[in-house]
Motif scaffolding. Structure first.
Motif, mmCIF file in Angstrom:
data_model
loop_
_atom_site.group_PDB
_atom_site.id
_atom_site.type_symbol
_atom_site.label_atom_id
_atom_site.label_comp_id
_atom_site.label_asym_id
_atom_site.label_seq_id
_atom_site.Cartn_x
_atom_site.Cartn_y
_atom_site.Cartn_z
ATOM 1 N N HIS A 1 0.841 -1.192 0.000
ATOM 2 C CA HIS A 1 0.000 0.000 0.000
ATOM 3 C C HIS A 1 0.880 1.248 0.000
ATOM 4 C CE1 HIS A 1 -3.762 -2.145 0.403
ATOM 5 N NE2 HIS A 1 -3.293 -2.810 1.442
ATOM 6 N N ALA A 2 1.663 1.377 -1.050
ATOM 7 C CA ALA A 2 2.497 2.570 -1.170
ATOM 8 C C ALA A 2 1.605 3.802 -1.264
ATOM 9 C CB ALA A 2 3.387 2.467 -2.403
ATOM 10 N N ALA A 3 1.976 4.846 -0.541
ATOM 11 C CA ALA A 3 1.153 6.054 -0.506
ATOM 12 C C ALA A 3 1.106 6.732 -1.872
ATOM 13 C CB ALA A 3 1.707 7.023 0.537
ATOM 14 N N LYS A 4 -0.085 7.237 -2.225
ATOM 15 C CA LYS A 4 -0.219 8.018 -3.445
ATOM 16 C C LYS A 4 0.345 9.415 -3.205
ATOM 17 C CE LYS A 4 -4.498 5.640 -4.742
ATOM 18 N NZ LYS A 4 -5.961 5.800 -5.000
ATOM 19 N N PRO A 5 0.914 10.024 -4.238
ATOM 20 C CA PRO A 5 1.414 11.392 -4.066
ATOM 21 C C PRO A 5 0.277 12.307 -3.629
ATOM 22 C CG PRO A 5 2.185 10.460 -6.145
ATOM 23 C CD PRO A 5 1.167 9.505 -5.592
ATOM 24 N N PRO A 6 0.484 13.124 -2.599
ATOM 25 C CA PRO A 6 -0.585 14.020 -2.146
ATOM 26 C C PRO A 6 -0.903 15.084 -3.180
ATOM 27 C CG PRO A 6 1.461 14.482 -0.979
ATOM 28 C CD PRO A 6 1.692 13.245 -1.782
ATOM 29 N N CYS A 7 -2.164 15.500 -3.240
ATOM 30 C CA CYS A 7 -2.556 16.579 -4.144
ATOM 31 C C CYS A 7 -2.100 17.919 -3.555
ATOM 32 C CB CYS A 7 -4.066 16.568 -4.360
ATOM 33 S SG CYS A 7 -5.027 16.919 -2.871
ATOM 34 N N GLU B 1 -3.685 18.776 -0.182
ATOM 35 C CA GLU B 1 -3.113 17.998 0.917
ATOM 36 C C GLU B 1 -1.713 18.490 1.266
ATOM 37 O OE1 GLU B 1 -5.450 13.796 -0.036
ATOM 38 O OE2 GLU B 1 -3.585 14.289 -1.065
ATOM 39 N N ASN C 1 -3.418 10.479 3.174
ATOM 40 C CA ASN C 1 -2.431 11.323 2.520
ATOM 41 C C ASN C 1 -2.053 12.551 3.331
ATOM 42 O OD1 ASN C 1 -2.316 9.586 0.403
ATOM 43 N ND2 ASN C 1 -3.020 11.022 -1.156
ATOM 44 N N ASP D 1 0.762 11.825 5.701
ATOM 45 C CA ASP D 1 1.981 11.649 4.915
ATOM 46 C C ASP D 1 2.489 12.983 4.375
ATOM 47 O OD1 ASP D 1 2.132 8.936 5.321
ATOM 48 O OD2 ASP D 1 1.053 8.407 3.498
ATOM 49 N N SER E 1 4.360 0.023 2.089
ATOM 50 C CA SER E 1 5.023 -0.599 0.949
ATOM 51 C C SER E 1 6.042 -1.632 1.426
ATOM 52 C CB SER E 1 5.733 0.467 0.114
ATOM 53 O OG SER E 1 6.851 0.969 0.829
#
Length: 479
Positions: free
Chosen positions: A228-234, A237, A261, A264, A316
């Motif tokens: 569950h690698a974190a998605k890049p924050p918008c 965020e 997010n 993170d 991850s």
């Protein structure tokens, strides 16, 4: 205190051949060893029986059984699938299954299994929401810190506990790896323990230890944990994380972070901070760069000084390798990690949590969308209250959220949706952060709270919120 463990090479495939003393002769009748419940204590002359997943359930799974399952990244999917298959093949009825957030698909919550299994979630994931919404599964509103009491007080007495562990070391000790939380309490209350023994489960320190003699049935596995690698924050965020890091997090602070997010993004903005500590029910990949840069040292903590404290985690492959056999990481039971007296003793305790919506008086909904249950209480209020009551007077309880939903609706609302659950009361809320700024509601009247929240709402909703505040409070919001 943690002690060093010698890891078994991952190349080892057959644990029973490596430890012949642990082989169990076939038994015609299952014997329950309930006289020793401490998982770190060796039960003499008892060994697990190494079987396939389906063989493990053939004799022990019966109608009206109570089953507890380890969750998050440690969800033992192979055991869950086998349990479901055996339950269906034997035409069993009324099996109750208890768990926190579990990862992956859960075949036993399918509508076709409605008479066989009933799920009970202490914190819901997406894989059970439909079943709960349709009345085929149950959701339990409960503080994360109090879930172990369900087992200690014998409100739930599991017949079977399904766990996912690292292989035994040279002394026969396995570990619960990525999830200790309420699993330890469930194990000590269970009559029978079935373990997935996975050579890719990280070895962890703290309350994670379980001697292999406590395991009744062991099933071999060699597979990766869920990635569950974190998605890049918008950008929104990122801005929220920047506000929290620059305006609220001090050097030397102890951090708790919820899931998502925004935590993170906050961690990514803390690269200039010094002597940070981690004491959190969960953490993810975001802590690794800060440890590597020397920002996270845990030096200022008097409790588990120099060590990062968690209770469960997901992330991850990099995170799993980071915690593997790492004595600077302590995985502890959640009734300790989330204990109010422990939290408020930590220096500059800063709790960062998310929510679904907040009304103009400060009531926060975090577990439902209207009447539809979405998640659970989790550790939000445990840490918000603990940080608010910090002994050093420098704690900061923070709730962070984007100002609008994906459909453009305001998350700061005149009133919560009908049926929405109040997880954090207006009396508990202090700092609220959106991409438009920070509002401190502590010590403010209702009209002052409304004014502060309107200032950090999305600009296109501020006029409507101002009018709604006047209609509700019969006075104009003011600072």
């Amino acid at each position: 205190m943690a002690f060093s463990l010698h890891k078994i090479p991952q190349s080892v495939k057959n644990f029973s051949s490596l430890f012949p003393i642990f082989r169990t002769p076939s038994r015609t009748k299952l014997k329950y060893y309930t006289y020793i419940n401490e998982p770190a204590q060796v039960i003499k002359q008892k060994q697990p029986k190494w079987v396939t997943a389906e063989e493990a359930f053939k004799d022990i799974l019966k109608s009206n059984c109570i089953v507890s399952i380890q969750g998050a990244a440690a969800t033992p999917s192979e055991l869950i699938n086998a349990m479901t298959k055996v339950g269906k093949s034997k035409d069993l009825k009324g099996i109750r299954v208890y768990h926190m957030h579990t990862d992956g698909s859960l075949p036993y919550v399918d509508a076709s299994c409605a008479d066989i299994f009933r799920s009970g979630s202490f914190f819901m994931g997406a894989n059970v929401r439909k079943a709960v919404a349709e009345g085929r599964a149950d959701a339990y509103p409960i503080f994360l810190s109090e879930i172990p009491l369900m087992f200690h007080k014998k409100i739930i007495e599991p017949d079977i506990c399904l766990i996912h562990v690292s292989p035994p070391d040279s002394h026969g000790f396995c570990t619960l790896g990525t999830s200790v939380d309420c699993v330890r309490a469930a194990m000590t209350a269970s009559k029978c323990i079935v373990a997935l023994v996975n050579c890719q489960m990280p070895r962890t320190f703290g309350d994670s230890i379980i001697h292999i003699s406590h395991i009744d049935f062991a099933v071999e596995a060699d597979r990766h944990l869920p990635n569950h690698a974190a998605k890049p924050p918008c950008k929104e965020e990122m801005q929220i994380g920047k506000y929290i890091a620059e305006k609220l997090v001090e050097d030397g602070a102890t951090l708790q972070m919820g899931i998502g997010n925004i935590p993170d993004a906050t961690l990514a903005a803390l690269t200039g901070h010094k002597n940070l500590g981690i004491h959190s029910e969960m953490f993810s990949d975001g802590v690794i760069p800060l440890v590597e840069k020397g920002c996270i040292t845990n030096n200022n903590k008097k409790i588990f000084q120099g060590r990062t404290v968690g209770s469960f985690l997901t992330g991850s492959e990099k995170l799993y390798k980071f915690i593997d056999d790492n004595p600077s990481i302590e995985m502890l039971v959640v009734d300790y990690v989330n204990n109010n007296n422990v939290i408020k003793a930590l220096p500059k305790m800063t709790a960062i949590n998310a929510c679904i919506e907040i009304d103009l008086t400060g009531q926060i909904c975090s577990d439902s969308i209207g009447t539809m249950m979405f998640s659970g209480f989790g550790g939000q209020l445990d840490f918000l209250r603990g940080s608010a009551e910090a002994y050093d007077g420098r704690g900061k309880p923070i709730v962070a959220l984007q100002s609008i939903t994906g459909k453009g609706l305001s998350k700061i609302v005149p009133i919560l949706k009908p049926g929405a659950g109040v997880v954090t009361t207006r009396g508990h809320v202090h700092y609220v952060v959106t991409e438009y700024g920070v509002a401190n509601l502590f010590g403010k009247s209702l009209r002052q709270r409304a004014h502060a929240l309107i200032q950090i709402a999305h600009p296109k909703h501020r006029e409507a919120l101002d009018k709604a505040a006047f209609d509700r409070l019969k006075t104009k919001p003011c600072p």
